[in-house]
Write a protein that holds these residues in place. Structure first.
Motif, PDB file in Angstrom:
ATOM      1  N   GLU A 186       0.848  -1.215   0.000  1.00  0.00           N
ATOM      2  CA  GLU A 186       0.000   0.000   0.000  1.00  0.00           C
ATOM      3  C   GLU A 186       0.874   1.253   0.000  1.00  0.00           C
ATOM      4  O   GLU A 186       0.593   2.204  -0.719  1.00  0.00           O
ATOM      5  CB  GLU A 186      -0.915   0.036   1.246  1.00  0.00           C
ATOM      6  N   GLN A 187       1.900   1.236   0.829  1.00  0.00           N
ATOM      7  CA  GLN A 187       2.792   2.413   0.894  1.00  0.00           C
ATOM      8  C   GLN A 187       3.417   2.662  -0.479  1.00  0.00           C
ATOM      9  O   GLN A 187       3.520   3.796  -0.931  1.00  0.00           O
ATOM     10  CB  GLN A 187       3.879   2.180   1.957  1.00  0.00           C
ATOM     11  N   MET A 188       3.823   1.595  -1.172  1.00  0.00           N
ATOM     12  CA  MET A 188       4.458   1.772  -2.489  1.00  0.00           C
ATOM     13  C   MET A 188       3.441   2.240  -3.521  1.00  0.00           C
ATOM     14  O   MET A 188       3.749   3.092  -4.356  1.00  0.00           O
ATOM     15  CB  MET A 188       5.135   0.472  -2.947  1.00  0.00           C
ATOM     16  N   MET A 189       2.237   1.704  -3.453  1.00  0.00           N
ATOM     17  CA  MET A 189       1.214   2.107  -4.425  1.00  0.00           C
ATOM     18  C   MET A 189       0.868   3.582  -4.228  1.00  0.00           C
ATOM     19  O   MET A 189       0.756   4.343  -5.190  1.00  0.00           O
ATOM     20  CB  MET A 189      -0.019   1.205  -4.230  1.00  0.00           C
ATOM     21  N   HIS A 190       0.704   3.967  -2.978  1.00  0.00           N
ATOM     22  CA  HIS A 190       0.387   5.350  -2.642  1.00  0.00           C
ATOM     23  C   HIS A 190       1.526   6.277  -3.107  1.00  0.00           C
ATOM     24  O   HIS A 190       1.288   7.337  -3.706  1.00  0.00           O
ATOM     25  CB  HIS A 190       0.172   5.440  -1.125  1.00  0.00           C
ATOM     26  N   SER A 191       2.761   5.858  -2.854  1.00  0.00           N
ATOM     27  CA  SER A 191       3.926   6.664  -3.266  1.00  0.00           C
ATOM     28  C   SER A 191       3.938   6.837  -4.785  1.00  0.00           C
ATOM     29  O   SER A 191       4.145   7.936  -5.303  1.00  0.00           O
ATOM     30  CB  SER A 191       5.236   5.991  -2.853  1.00  0.00           C
ATOM     31  N   ALA A 192       3.724   5.724  -5.503  1.00  0.00           N
ATOM     32  CA  ALA A 192       3.762   5.774  -6.969  1.00  0.00           C
ATOM     33  C   ALA A 192       2.674   6.713  -7.498  1.00  0.00           C
ATOM     34  O   ALA A 192       2.914   7.511  -8.418  1.00  0.00           O
ATOM     35  CB  ALA A 192       3.574   4.371  -7.537  1.00  0.00           C
ATOM     36  N   ALA A 193       1.488   6.642  -6.886  1.00  0.00           N
ATOM     37  CA  ALA A 193       0.384   7.504  -7.328  1.00  0.00           C
ATOM     38  C   ALA A 193       0.782   8.978  -7.176  1.00  0.00           C
ATOM     39  O   ALA A 193       0.607   9.791  -8.098  1.00  0.00           O
ATOM     40  CB  ALA A 193      -0.867   7.203  -6.506  1.00  0.00           C
ATOM     41  N   MET A 194       1.362   9.310  -6.035  1.00  0.00           N
ATOM     42  CA  MET A 194       1.738  10.707  -5.756  1.00  0.00           C
ATOM     43  C   MET A 194       2.862  11.173  -6.690  1.00  0.00           C
ATOM     44  O   MET A 194       2.804  12.262  -7.255  1.00  0.00           O
ATOM     45  CB  MET A 194       2.211  10.855  -4.294  1.00  0.00           C
ATOM     46  N   LEU A 228      10.981  -5.519  -3.303  1.00  0.00           N
ATOM     47  CA  LEU A 228      11.286  -5.297  -4.726  1.00  0.00           C
ATOM     48  C   LEU A 228      10.020  -5.524  -5.573  1.00  0.00           C
ATOM     49  O   LEU A 228       9.737  -4.770  -6.509  1.00  0.00           O
ATOM     50  CB  LEU A 228      12.386  -6.288  -5.125  1.00  0.00           C
ATOM     51  N   LYS A 229       9.271  -6.528  -5.206  1.00  0.00           N
ATOM     52  CA  LYS A 229       8.027  -6.836  -5.940  1.00  0.00           C
ATOM     53  C   LYS A 229       7.000  -5.710  -5.748  1.00  0.00           C
ATOM     54  O   LYS A 229       6.323  -5.324  -6.691  1.00  0.00           O
ATOM     55  CB  LYS A 229       7.443  -8.174  -5.460  1.00  0.00           C
ATOM     56  N   TRP A 230       6.893  -5.156  -4.527  1.00  0.00           N
ATOM     57  CA  TRP A 230       5.951  -4.051  -4.296  1.00  0.00           C
ATOM     58  C   TRP A 230       6.348  -2.842  -5.135  1.00  0.00           C
ATOM     59  O   TRP A 230       5.508  -2.183  -5.735  1.00  0.00           O
ATOM     60  CB  TRP A 230       5.930  -3.616  -2.822  1.00  0.00           C
ATOM     61  N   LEU A 231       7.654  -2.589  -5.143  1.00  0.00           N
ATOM     62  CA  LEU A 231       8.171  -1.431  -5.893  1.00  0.00           C
ATOM     63  C   LEU A 231       7.896  -1.607  -7.395  1.00  0.00           C
ATOM     64  O   LEU A 231       7.378  -0.699  -8.061  1.00  0.00           O
ATOM     65  CB  LEU A 231       9.675  -1.293  -5.610  1.00  0.00           C
ATOM     66  N   GLN A 232       8.231  -2.774  -7.913  1.00  0.00           N
ATOM     67  CA  GLN A 232       8.050  -3.054  -9.346  1.00  0.00           C
ATOM     68  C   GLN A 232       6.570  -2.947  -9.715  1.00  0.00           C
ATOM     69  O   GLN A 232       6.207  -2.316 -10.721  1.00  0.00           O
ATOM     70  CB  GLN A 232       8.558  -4.474  -9.640  1.00  0.00           C
ATOM     71  N   HIS A 233       5.715  -3.510  -8.895  1.00  0.00           N
ATOM     72  CA  HIS A 233       4.289  -3.538  -9.193  1.00  0.00           C
ATOM     73  C   HIS A 233       3.697  -2.119  -9.160  1.00  0.00           C
ATOM     74  O   HIS A 233       2.961  -1.715 -10.065  1.00  0.00           O
ATOM     75  CB  HIS A 233       3.600  -4.460  -8.180  1.00  0.00           C
ATOM     76  N   ALA A 234       4.058  -1.376  -8.120  1.00  0.00           N
ATOM     77  CA  ALA A 234       3.506  -0.015  -7.975  1.00  0.00           C
ATOM     78  C   ALA A 234       3.962   0.875  -9.130  1.00  0.00           C
ATOM     79  O   ALA A 234       3.170   1.616  -9.717  1.00  0.00           O
ATOM     80  CB  ALA A 234       3.940   0.577  -6.636  1.00  0.00           C
ATOM     81  N   ALA A 235       5.243   0.778  -9.471  1.00  0.00           N
ATOM     82  CA  ALA A 235       5.762   1.613 -10.565  1.00  0.00           C
ATOM     83  C   ALA A 235       5.075   1.234 -11.881  1.00  0.00           C
ATOM     84  O   ALA A 235       4.633   2.104 -12.639  1.00  0.00           O
ATOM     85  CB  ALA A 235       7.274   1.433 -10.682  1.00  0.00           C
ATOM     86  N   GLY A 236       4.943  -0.071 -12.128  1.00  0.00           N
ATOM     87  CA  GLY A 236       4.299  -0.544 -13.352  1.00  0.00           C
ATOM     88  C   GLY A 236       2.874  -0.021 -13.452  1.00  0.00           C
ATOM     89  O   GLY A 236       2.415   0.392 -14.531  1.00  0.00           O
TER      90      GLY A 236
END
Ligand code: PEP
Ligand code: MN
Length: 345
Positions: free
Chosen positions: A16-24, A56-64
């Motif tokens: 969630e933190q990574m998804m939120h970060s990517a959105a912002m 790494l998977k959270w980061l990759q997924h959120a960025a994608g």
């Protein structure tokens, strides 16, 4: 050249933190690169060391999900292999790793033959050869060096910054590398979020090609570097300023370097007077007079000798000695009993 923005939390802490970060980040600049540490180098054992491959998977997924490029810190050959396995196309080498040629060599070997590009942070010590050496180990194996990250240097005596910038060294680096970007990491220079903006804007005047800035969507819960991460709104405001900031002229650049050197100068002076006061205490306890003529002559001679290597005249060195010494006497007289100067025995 368009200014580069690499931003995101210090550490990847949850999906969630990574998804939120990517959105912002994608709202702030859709060309930004999303950053997050998956393996955290800790100065002391026992701290949070990152969630590793899961992160790494959270980061990759959120960025994608937001069509952003992404990157993380690589400290070992195994990290490099994991980044490759997760289709990473860039990474950064952290300060401590840049300072370790064995580690850099192993990472370079692991990256050989991939198309992963590398960003290189400055080593902890102000050693340009070591910084360049890390880059050379990459290029020798056909790995692209995408850029250099100036994140500042630990100083002794310490200053109000976590790591002091060193603009003269960056200027030297620029001469060596031509058009490869040098960006600034004001977060790790500042150590406190109140100072991040000021340092970043200053670096824009100093000709930075971009920035790596830590941002956390809910900083009160951050597991690492809590004090220095900006909120999304703070990053948005700062980026708006940075994107349109202009470079300083040559005089301003040199003046800026002088201001930085003055910070170091005054910190050294502070340490010097700390010792002066400690000696004052001892003199007072042992009833020794404040002014010791022989020692005074010795320090004066030292001042003039040291000045000789700097191009500063001995007359100027003598004047400087007088000012420094008079202040020492004033301080020691303050700690002396009854506040009076005892005569020399
Ligand atoms: C980071 O970027 O989170 C980090 C650990 O940086 P540095 O290597 O500059 O300390
Ligand atoms: Mn950090």
């Amino acid at each position: 050249m368009n200014k580069i923005l690499i931003a995101g939390p210090c550490s990847a802490e949850s999906p969630e933190q990574m998804m939120h970060s990517a959105a912002m980040i994608s709202l702030i600049n859709d060309k930004a690169i999303l950053r997050a540490g998956c393996w955290k180098p800790r100065t002391n054992p026992g701290g949070f060391e990152g969630y590793g491959v899961a992160a790494l998977k959270w980061l990759q997924h959120a960025a994608g999900n937001y069509h952003l490029d992404w990157m993380t810190e690589c400290g070992t050959a195994q990290h490099a292999e994991e980044i490759h396995r997760h289709d990473g196309n860039q990474l950064w080498i952290g300060a401590r790793t840049t300072g370790d040629p064995f580690a850099v060599e192993e990472i370079a070997r692991a990256l050989e033959g991939t198309s992963i590009g590398v960003w290189i942070k400055n080593p902890p010590q102000p050693d340009l050869k070591l910084w360049l050496g890390a880059a050379e180990r990459m290029t020798k194996r056909g790995i692209e060096v995408k850029g250099y990250i100036h994140r500042g240097f630990k100083t002794w005596p310490s200053t109000q910054l976590r790591n002091e910038p060193l603009w003269p060294l960056v200027r030297e680096l620029k001469k060596e590398i031509g058009d490869v970007p040098i960006i600034c990491d004001p977060s790790h220079m500042a150590g406190r979020k109140e100072l991040v903006g000021k340092i970043a804007i200053n670096s824009a005047h100093m000709g930075s090609d971009g920035w790596m800035i830590e941002m956390h969507p809910d900083v009160s819960c951050a597991l690492t570097d809590k004090e220095q991460q900006l909120s999304p709104v703070e990053l948005l405001e700062l980026w708006n300023k940075l994107e349109h900031s202009s470079e300083a002229n040559e005089i301003q650049i040199l003046r800026n370097e002088i201001d930085e050197l003055d910070v170091l100068f005054w910190n050294i002076l502070r340490e010097r007077y700390k010792r002066t006061n400690e000696i004052g205490d001892l003199k007072s306890r042992e009833s020794i007079s404040v002014v010791q003529h022989e020692r005074m002559r010795e320090v004066r001679k030292n001042f003039i000798r040291l000045a000789a290597n700097t191009g500063i005249s001995s007359a100027a060195a003598g004047k400087l000695f007088r000012v420094v010494h008079e202040e020492s006497v004033r301080m020691q007289e303050k700690v002396h009993p009854h506040g009076i100067r005892l005569t020399n025995a």
